[in-house]
Enzyme design. Structure first.
Site, PDB file in Angstrom:
ATOM      1  N   SER A  19      -3.046   3.231  25.593  1.00 52.02           N
ATOM      2  CA  SER A  19      -2.992   1.576  25.690  1.00 52.02           C
ATOM      3  C   SER A  19      -4.101   1.529  27.045  1.00 52.02           C
ATOM      4  CB  SER A  19      -1.557   1.292  26.296  1.00 52.02           C
ATOM      5  OG  SER A  19      -1.713   0.252  27.058  1.00 52.02           O
ATOM      6  N   LYS A  64     -16.296  -7.073  -8.361  1.00 53.89           N
ATOM      7  CA  LYS A  64     -16.694  -5.862  -7.713  1.00 53.89           C
ATOM      8  C   LYS A  64     -16.303  -5.684  -6.065  1.00 53.89           C
ATOM      9  CE  LYS A  64     -20.304  -6.551  -9.863  1.00 53.89           C
ATOM     10  NZ  LYS A  64     -19.783  -7.170 -11.078  1.00 53.89           N
ATOM     11  N   ASN A 110       0.306   5.865  21.024  1.00 60.56           N
ATOM     12  CA  ASN A 110       0.698   4.932  19.834  1.00 60.56           C
ATOM     13  C   ASN A 110       0.339   5.449  18.348  1.00 60.56           C
ATOM     14  OD1 ASN A 110       1.678   3.104  21.680  1.00 60.56           O
ATOM     15  ND2 ASN A 110      -0.320   2.061  21.970  1.00 60.56           N
ATOM     16  N   HIS A 157      19.756   2.092   3.895  1.00 60.77           N
ATOM     17  CA  HIS A 157      20.101   0.964   5.017  1.00 60.77           C
ATOM     18  C   HIS A 157      19.454   1.501   6.423  1.00 60.77           C
ATOM     19  CE1 HIS A 157      22.329  -0.619   1.871  1.00 60.77           C
ATOM     20  NE2 HIS A 157      22.866   0.522   1.552  1.00 60.77           N
ATOM     21  N   GLU A 201      -0.145   2.554  11.557  1.00 65.01           N
ATOM     22  CA  GLU A 201      -0.026   1.033  11.607  1.00 65.01           C
ATOM     23  C   GLU A 201      -1.329   0.574  10.609  1.00 65.01           C
ATOM     24  OE1 GLU A 201       2.287   0.394  15.891  1.00 65.01           O
ATOM     25  OE2 GLU A 201       0.211   0.404  15.742  1.00 65.01           O
ATOM     26  N   LYS A 256       1.217   5.543  27.243  1.00 67.90           N
ATOM     27  CA  LYS A 256       1.380   5.360  25.756  1.00 67.90           C
ATOM     28  C   LYS A 256       0.472   6.352  25.144  1.00 67.90           C
ATOM     29  CE  LYS A 256       3.412   2.362  24.038  1.00 67.90           C
ATOM     30  NZ  LYS A 256       3.134   1.107  23.607  1.00 67.90           N
ATOM     31  N   TYR A 267     -17.987 -13.925 -21.282  1.00 68.72           N
ATOM     32  CA  TYR A 267     -18.511 -13.941 -20.084  1.00 68.72           C
ATOM     33  C   TYR A 267     -18.654 -14.999 -19.246  1.00 68.72           C
ATOM     34  CZ  TYR A 267     -20.900 -12.491 -15.891  1.00 68.72           C
ATOM     35  OH  TYR A 267     -21.460 -12.118 -14.759  1.00 68.72           O
TER      36      TYR A 267
HETATM   37  N1  ARG Z   1     -24.096  -9.515 -11.637  1.00 66.19           N
HETATM   38  C1  ARG Z   1     -23.469  -9.770 -13.045  1.00 66.19           C
HETATM   39  C2  ARG Z   1     -21.762  -9.280 -12.969  1.00 66.19           C
HETATM   40  O1  ARG Z   1     -21.760  -8.745 -11.910  1.00 66.19           O
HETATM   41  C3  ARG Z   1     -24.105  -9.202 -14.084  1.00 66.19           C
HETATM   42  C4  ARG Z   1     -23.756 -10.000 -15.214  1.00 66.19           C
HETATM   43  C5  ARG Z   1     -24.969 -11.131 -14.979  1.00 66.19           C
HETATM   44  N2  ARG Z   1     -24.734 -11.979 -16.392  1.00 66.19           N
HETATM   45  C6  ARG Z   1     -25.122 -13.363 -16.306  1.00 66.19           C
HETATM   46  N3  ARG Z   1     -25.023 -13.893 -17.576  1.00 66.19           N
HETATM   47  N4  ARG Z   1     -25.480 -13.962 -15.507  1.00 66.19           N
HETATM   48  O2  ARG Z   1     -21.270  -9.867 -13.480  1.00 66.19           O
END
Ligand code: ARG
Length: 479
Positions: free
Chosen positions: A296, A344, A304, A175, A309, A302, A336
């Site tokens: 600062s 990504k 820091n 605590h 952070e 300061k 898909y």
């Molecule tokens: N750039 C696409 C991805 O990252 C690759 C696959 C694309 N496939 C499609 N059917 N458009 O998922």
């Protein structure tokens, strides 16, 4: 296509492969709107997987040749041209074309430019849907171990700190109130064990990643006699995925990694929180190096802990990446869907953030100075040895609940008098319990409190040295 002069002027390699229509243009009478193209391209995000995309294409082409789907000569030509592309990207002679739709289109475009018609055979029996799953798995297979190596470096830096401070007293807190004395080594080892588990979670995720998705095609595998196992073994996979729909439809491997990174960031963030508290004038346990502190613009005095952070602050971004990925997947019908392209930016952001935070944390903690006097002082003044008074009485046969009450009455006396338990005269302690004798005083020094906790996992220096040895063995095994 850029001229060499233009490329040289920008200090970059030549751009090739950019003069192609999209890989899918054949069915369309009209080209896409420029804004549509800008909206859907992913090259700026997926270009970092260029080497992986090329490695995958090489293995695929070689398999096409061995399986007799294309001729061996064609396969060889594709493989050696891909080698040339990889070498040119590496040396900087070739740059990724930012106007390509994605990394797959770029590599195939350059291949076809350089090799002509034969280059167009590389995509036989393959879809970008299984190709992207392959690229991601290949990328993670080297990127994650890179991060794990930095994690091991951090653990070994922490272990060096622990090794120098097995006797350095520090109050343990619950605590955020002083609780029981421990040592700096014990505290730092606690951080290390959390990081060891983070390392393990990443390794666990890597095991599931290590299956080849290639051959799943767009969604329903291929009617051509692809040798999926040969591609898998050429690329060092343990085997192949078992269902083509599942293979192109899930991104659980990205989510697992991002979840492991989120937990790693949670750990770094709470260590940073302690460092921030510990570097206040009020605590003053730690003095961060000037190289890893900022000042600062208005307050000249300061210094820091901004890096701590920032790590704490960036943790939220990684959690955001995890939530983005989980949300991306939750409503998708098999197989898909283009939503999945968005995986990504989240995955790479989580990865890049965690990588830089681990690295910066390592520098920050490795260059800090520890104020051992202030830490030792934290053990006195908060009755942190009260539990040891109770344990003393337990050793003399008193039930713990009764002993707890006796120690509490001693603490009450101390609060009234404004002193510590060890300052009470023996007669006053004996008034609390006649079982107390003069030997109590030796049992309730901070050192005694720490060294009494001599069981596995305890802060006694001998035990912490065992932890340090185990952590060192972990570092050796994983470096
Ligand atoms: N750039 C696409 C991805 O990252 C690759 C696959 C694309 N496939 C499609 N059917 N458009 O998922």
């Amino acid at each position: 296509m850029n001229t060499d002069t233009e490329s040289a002027a920008r200090g970059k390699g030549a751009i090739e492969g950019g003069n192609h229509a999209a890989l899918w243009h054949g069915r369309f009478a009209e080209g896409p709107d420029a804004q549509a193209v800008a909206f859907e391209t992913s090259i700026h995000v997926d270009e970092r997987m260029a080497a992986d995309d090329i490695a995958g294409s090489k293995a695929h082409a070689a398999m096409l040749g061995s399986a007799g789907i294309i001729s061996r000569a064609e396969a060889d030509a594709i493989v050696s041209t891909l080698d040339g592309i990889a070498a040119d990207l590496n040396s900087g002679a070739l740059s990724v074309d930012p106007s390509a739709e994605d990394i797959h289109s770029f590599v195939e475009g350059v291949l076809t430019d350089r090799l002509g018609e034969t280059g167009k055979k590389v995509h036989t029996g393959r879809s970008r849907n299984d190709q992207i799953a392959l690229d991601e798995r290949l990328y993670l297979r080297h990127a994650v171990p890179d991060l794990q190596r930095r994690l091991v470096t951090l653990i070994s830096v922490l272990n060096d700190i622990a090794g120098s401070h097995t006797e350095t007293l520090l109050s343990g807190y619950t605590h955020l109130q002083r609780a029981q004395p421990v040592t700096l080594a014990h505290h730092v080892c606690a951080w290390s064990w959390m990081l060891v588990r983070d390392h393990g979670r990443l390794s666990d995720a890597l095991k599931r990643i290590n299956l080849s998705p290639l051959g799943a095609g767009a969604l329903a595998a291929s009617g051509l006699p692809l040798d999926r196992e040969a591609v898998a073994s050429a690329l060092g996979f343990e085997g192949v995925t078992q269902n083509s729909l599942d293979t192109v439809a899930d991104r659980d491997y990205c989510i697992e990694i991002t979840a492991a990174l989120s937990l790693l960031m949670a750990h770094l963030s709470r260590f940073c929180e302690e460092i921030i508290i510990w570097s206040t004038e009020e605590f003053k346990f730690i003095d961060l190096s000037e190289k890893w502190s900022t000042g600062s613009s208005i307050m000249p005095q300061k210094k820091n802990p901004d890096f701590a952070e920032l790590i704490r602050g960036r943790t939220g971004k990684v959690y955001g990446d995890l939530i983005a990925l989980l949300t991306m997947i939750k409503g998708l019908p098999l197989a898909y869907n283009r939503d999945m392209q968005e995986d990504k930016s989240s995955l790479f952001d989580a990865y890049d953030t965690a990588l830089s935070c681990v690295t910066v944390f390592t520098h920050m903690i490795g260059t800090a100075r520890w104020n051992t006097e202030r830490m030792a002082a934290s053990c006195t003044g908060g009755h942190a040895n009260a539990t040891d008074v109770a344990d003393y009485l337990v050793r003399k046969g008193m039930p713990f609940r009764t002993a707890h009450g006796v120690a509490a009455s001693a603490v009450r006396l101390c609060i009234e008098r404004g002193c510590n338990i060890e300052d009470l005269p023996l007669a006053d302690l004996q008034a609390c319990s006649p079982l107390i004798e003069a030997d109590l005083y030796a049992c309730i020094t901070s050192e005694a409190c720490v060294s009494a906790r001599d069981i596995t996992g305890g802060p006694a220096p001998a035990q912490v040295k065992r932890q340090i040895a185990a952590l060192r063995a972990f570092c050796v095994e994983h470096s």
